[in-house]
Write a protein that holds these residues in place. Structure first.
Motif, PDB file in Angstrom:
ATOM      1  N   SER A 216       0.844  -1.183   0.000  1.00  0.00           N
ATOM      2  CA  SER A 216       0.000   0.000   0.000  1.00  0.00           C
ATOM      3  C   SER A 216       0.884   1.239   0.000  1.00  0.00           C
ATOM      4  CB  SER A 216      -0.910   0.026   1.235  1.00  0.00           C
ATOM      5  OG  SER A 216      -1.539   1.290   1.327  1.00  0.00           O
ATOM      6  N   PRO A 217       0.548   2.252  -0.792  1.00  0.00           N
ATOM      7  CA  PRO A 217       1.362   3.475  -0.828  1.00  0.00           C
ATOM      8  C   PRO A 217       0.995   4.470   0.265  1.00  0.00           C
ATOM      9  CG  PRO A 217      -0.372   3.650  -2.453  1.00  0.00           C
ATOM     10  CD  PRO A 217      -0.530   2.292  -1.794  1.00  0.00           C
ATOM     11  N   VAL A 299       5.627  16.711  -9.070  1.00  0.00           N
ATOM     12  CA  VAL A 299       5.494  15.262  -8.895  1.00  0.00           C
ATOM     13  C   VAL A 299       4.379  14.753  -9.814  1.00  0.00           C
ATOM     14  CG1 VAL A 299       3.812  15.447  -7.012  1.00  0.00           C
ATOM     15  CG2 VAL A 299       5.278  13.422  -7.163  1.00  0.00           C
ATOM     16  N   VAL A 300       4.531  13.509 -10.256  1.00  0.00           N
ATOM     17  CA  VAL A 300       3.543  12.865 -11.117  1.00  0.00           C
ATOM     18  C   VAL A 300       3.134  11.540 -10.470  1.00  0.00           C
ATOM     19  CG1 VAL A 300       3.122  11.755 -13.346  1.00  0.00           C
ATOM     20  CG2 VAL A 300       4.418  13.890 -13.238  1.00  0.00           C
ATOM     21  N   ILE A 301       1.828  11.298 -10.396  1.00  0.00           N
ATOM     22  CA  ILE A 301       1.310   9.990  -9.982  1.00  0.00           C
ATOM     23  C   ILE A 301       0.645   9.380 -11.201  1.00  0.00           C
ATOM     24  CG2 ILE A 301      -0.216   8.736  -8.425  1.00  0.00           C
ATOM     25  CD1 ILE A 301       0.034  11.125  -6.495  1.00  0.00           C
ATOM     26  N   ILE A 325       4.448   5.291 -10.013  1.00  0.00           N
ATOM     27  CA  ILE A 325       3.579   4.512 -10.899  1.00  0.00           C
ATOM     28  C   ILE A 325       2.831   3.476 -10.067  1.00  0.00           C
ATOM     29  CG2 ILE A 325       3.467   2.962 -12.879  1.00  0.00           C
ATOM     30  CD1 ILE A 325       5.949   4.243 -13.989  1.00  0.00           C
ATOM     31  N   ILE A 326       1.511   3.576 -10.097  1.00  0.00           N
ATOM     32  CA  ILE A 326       0.662   2.640  -9.361  1.00  0.00           C
ATOM     33  C   ILE A 326       0.161   1.571 -10.323  1.00  0.00           C
ATOM     34  CG2 ILE A 326      -1.456   2.379  -8.024  1.00  0.00           C
ATOM     35  CD1 ILE A 326      -1.091   5.206  -7.013  1.00  0.00           C
ATOM     36  N   THR A 327       0.540   0.327 -10.053  1.00  0.00           N
ATOM     37  CA  THR A 327       0.151  -0.794 -10.904  1.00  0.00           C
ATOM     38  C   THR A 327       0.208  -2.077 -10.082  1.00  0.00           C
ATOM     39  OG1 THR A 327       0.786  -2.143 -12.821  1.00  0.00           O
ATOM     40  CG2 THR A 327       2.548  -0.945 -11.709  1.00  0.00           C
ATOM     41  N   PRO A 328      -0.715  -3.008 -10.303  1.00  0.00           N
ATOM     42  CA  PRO A 328      -0.627  -4.299  -9.604  1.00  0.00           C
ATOM     43  C   PRO A 328       0.353  -5.256 -10.272  1.00  0.00           C
ATOM     44  CG  PRO A 328      -2.592  -4.239 -10.944  1.00  0.00           C
ATOM     45  CD  PRO A 328      -1.968  -2.878 -11.053  1.00  0.00           C
ATOM     46  N   HIS A 329       0.912  -4.861 -11.426  1.00  0.00           N
ATOM     47  CA  HIS A 329       1.784  -5.756 -12.185  1.00  0.00           C
ATOM     48  C   HIS A 329       3.241  -5.586 -11.764  1.00  0.00           C
ATOM     49  CE1 HIS A 329      -1.821  -6.295 -14.445  1.00  0.00           C
ATOM     50  NE2 HIS A 329      -1.798  -5.073 -14.928  1.00  0.00           N
ATOM     51  N   ASP A 330       4.046  -6.586 -12.082  1.00  0.00           N
ATOM     52  CA  ASP A 330       5.438  -6.547 -11.653  1.00  0.00           C
ATOM     53  C   ASP A 330       6.390  -6.078 -12.746  1.00  0.00           C
ATOM     54  OD1 ASP A 330       5.235  -8.731 -13.293  1.00  0.00           O
ATOM     55  OD2 ASP A 330       6.163 -10.144 -11.904  1.00  0.00           O
ATOM     56  N   HIS A 342       7.879   2.513  -8.302  1.00  0.00           N
ATOM     57  CA  HIS A 342       6.704   1.692  -8.609  1.00  0.00           C
ATOM     58  C   HIS A 342       6.014   1.286  -7.307  1.00  0.00           C
ATOM     59  CE1 HIS A 342       8.481   1.237 -12.635  1.00  0.00           C
ATOM     60  NE2 HIS A 342       7.302   0.780 -13.032  1.00  0.00           N
ATOM     61  N   LEU A 343       4.716   1.478  -7.255  1.00  0.00           N
ATOM     62  CA  LEU A 343       3.909   1.054  -6.110  1.00  0.00           C
ATOM     63  C   LEU A 343       2.975  -0.051  -6.598  1.00  0.00           C
ATOM     64  CD1 LEU A 343       3.071   4.592  -4.693  1.00  0.00           C
ATOM     65  CD2 LEU A 343       4.941   3.085  -4.048  1.00  0.00           C
ATOM     66  N   ARG A 344       3.245  -1.282  -6.160  1.00  0.00           N
ATOM     67  CA  ARG A 344       2.549  -2.444  -6.701  1.00  0.00           C
ATOM     68  C   ARG A 344       1.244  -2.680  -5.948  1.00  0.00           C
ATOM     69  NH1 ARG A 344       5.664  -3.135 -11.295  1.00  0.00           N
ATOM     70  NH2 ARG A 344       7.878  -2.983 -10.732  1.00  0.00           N
TER      71      ARG A 344
END
Length: 580
Positions: A216-217, A299-301, A325-330, A342-344
């Motif tokens: 979680s970010p 800043v960029v989200i 970068i918010i993504t569930p991928h690896d 990267h925030l998974r």
């Protein structure tokens, strides 16, 4: 549970298919062939799985891809031995980079027929290189209970690996000895048959729990709230729930007071009731250098992948802005090589924390974005509303306003996706957007759209150029058994319109023949060949009437003929905004 006890191959194949059905598989696509006979029969007789026969393997693979996109569950692909499976390769690459779950079953010759020039035999082990999440060759068929337990277990394992930790491709290479036809060669007692049928306890209960590797970010929220100049980019993304995804972005904007720049391939533009302030004209705004310099963020989200167009990418890359970068991928999604974290995680999982944050007041930076966007939007809307000639950009502009609610839209690559990014209007119609931006190719465009439409209760639109459609005309062979509703919006500019945007267009001596490659096809005759409804649209009033009243079944082609060079000129003459 139905097991075909004719011979060892039919028992083996029945167990494979029954296991997949118990796991929840709904769709399978099969191409004809001899070595895969037992698998074909097992799928054809399994009522829990919708099975579609498709002649061409490449078309079949993209049909399965489209079905998996819509269902968000693995589709099954089946083919015979030899080069048949090689035709799946483009779709497998796209599935890899788009995180689409596919389970590939390639029938194969047994070991003794390999490496001796046996007919229709190639090396199929690890056929797809590093593109699958997992790949394995099964043992030769057997009716031994331990081997059948092994078979169920390995199919279950493949099912899980097609979805976790990321969705993707799993390949089973399955050797069969003869007999390939369902000849009745086994004489099993009723007790033995019952024993095999009941030997499926490993599936009950069966529940896949997603691996808890996501983070979680939340630790970053307070840091983000300190910035006065930040942007949220809703990039290229296909979340499991568009509604929850858009709700999470709404809560993030409320907590941070950052403007939301929304790519047309994210759900955000189609849920404007949740994000009414969304910025859609960023590409045109950032073309004006003085305004672009005024809007440089701290800043960029980024949620998902970077948007399609180059202008935003170039602006971010030029200034090397800190990006989350918010993504569930690896995967590494940082195509610009900016300073990035990267925030998974999945956006929907952030809603509880985001809603608990104290809202941040609106600021001058956000207000500037809103002002420039509204002025640009008003100018574009006025220009397009008054335009009577067939400019390609107006097609996306009208689709976003007149399609029935919850329509599925598959947008082809090249200029179709770019015009959507430029001109798709925000709306509250909850359209579902689909695309193939994993490898960004035009392979299988029609077949993918057919797959989406086949698995949907809502009408589907395919927005495509002429070359992308022609590249997959074998997809029309699938229409005779098609049960969905697909309307093809065919933008025919007689060639590759995207090349008109590139410097090579200035080299007129080679441009038309080697890059634009016009095909000069009569699409009405093509439609007649496949018994498909066809209509040539010459004015916007007729186009609006067609897209406002989509059929509930069947396939139709709506052709719009445009001029490539005039489209480029029209795009370059889009209005600007006043920086004062």
């Amino acid at each position: 549970m139905t097991i075909n006890f004719n011979n060892i191959n039919t028992v083996w194949s029945s167990i494979i298919v029954d296991t997949l059905a118990q796991l929840g598989v709904k769709n399978a696509v099969i191409s004809p062939g001899s070595r895969s006979t037992a698998l074909t029969i097992a799928f054809a007789q399994e009522k829990r799985i919708k099975t579609i026969p498709i002649l061409d393997e490449r078309s079949a693979s993209f049909m399965a891809l489209g079905m998996a996109k819509k269902a968000n569950l693995p589709s099954i692909l089946v083919c015979t031995s030899g080069t048949a499976g090689a035709n799946f390769y483009p779709a497998i690459i796209e599935a890899k980079y788009s995180y689409i779950p596919l389970i590939i079953l390639t029938a194969d010759r047994p070991p003794e027929l390999r490496e001796c020039h046996g007919g229709q035999t190639i090396n199929q082990v690890n056929l797809y290189g590093n593109y699958p999440n997992w790949q394995v060759e099964l043992s030769l068929p057997s009716i031994d209970l331990q081997r059948l337990n092994y078979l169920r277990q390995i199919i279950i394992n493949g099912w899980e690996k097609s979805q976790f930790p990321v969705k993707g491709v799993v390949h089973f290479n399955i050797p069969f000895r003869e007999p390939l036809a369902p000849l009745p060669l086994l004489n099993l007692s009723r007790e033995k048959q019952t024993e095999i049928i009941n030997n499926n306890q490993i599936l009950t209960p069966f529940e896949i729990a997603q691996k808890n590797y996501l983070i979680s970010p939340s630790e970053y929220y307070q840091q983000w709230q300190k910035y006065e100049r930040g942007i949220i980019i809703a990039g290229i993304d296909s979340p499991p729930s568009s509604q929850l995804y858009c709700q999470a972005i709404k809560e993030m904007r409320r907590a941070l007071s950052f403007p939301v720049l929304a790519e047309a391939l994210s759900p955000v533009r189609n849920y404007s009731n949740l994000n009414p302030e969304v910025i859609t004209t960023y590409d045109f705004i950032l073309r004006q250098e003085n305004i672009a310099d005024e809007l440089i963020p701290q800043v960029v989200i980024l949620i998902g992948e970077y948007p399609t167009g180059k202008i935003l990418r170039q602006w971010l890359q030029k200034h090397q802005i800190l990006t989350y970068i918010i993504t569930p991928h690896d995967d590494n999604l940082e195509a610009l090589h900016n300073p990035t974290i990267h925030l998974r995680c999945d956006m929907a999982d952030l809603i509880p924390t985001l809603t608990s944050l104290t809202p941040k007041n609106d600021n001058l930076y956000n207000q500037k974005w809103a002002k420039f966007h509204q002025e640009m939007l008003d100018n574009i809307n006025q220009k397009l509303a008054n335009s009577v000639h067939l400019f390609e950009g107006k097609i996306s502009w009208l689709l976003s306003q007149y399609l029935p609610a919850k329509t599925n839209i598959f947008i082809a690559n090249s200029m179709s996706v770019r015009y959507a990014e430029y001109f798709w209007q925000k709306n509250a119609q909850q359209y579902e957007i689909y695309f193939s931006r994993g490898a960004n190719g035009i392979d299988g465009t029609l077949s993918t759209a057919l797959g989406i439409a086949e698995t949907s209760s809502q009408p589907t639109i395919l927005l495509t150029g002429d070359l992308a459609l022609l590249h997959d005309t074998n997809g029309f062979l699938n229409v005779s058994k098609f049960t969905g509703s697909l309307t093809i919006i065919l933008v025919n500019n007689e060639g590759g319109g995207i090349f008109e945007m590139l410097p090579i267009a200035n080299f007129s001596d080679i441009f038309e023949e080697y890059f634009a490659t016009p095909q000069n096809i009569n699409f009405q005759q093509l439609a007649n060949t496949y018994n498909i409804n066809y209509c040539l649209v010459k004015d916007w009033h007729k186009f609006i009437n067609i897209i406002s009243h989509l059929p509930t079944n069947g396939v139709q082609i709506i052709e719009i003929q445009t001029d490539r060079k005039k489209n480029v000129l029209e795009l370059s003459l889009m209005p600007k905004v006043d920086a004062n």
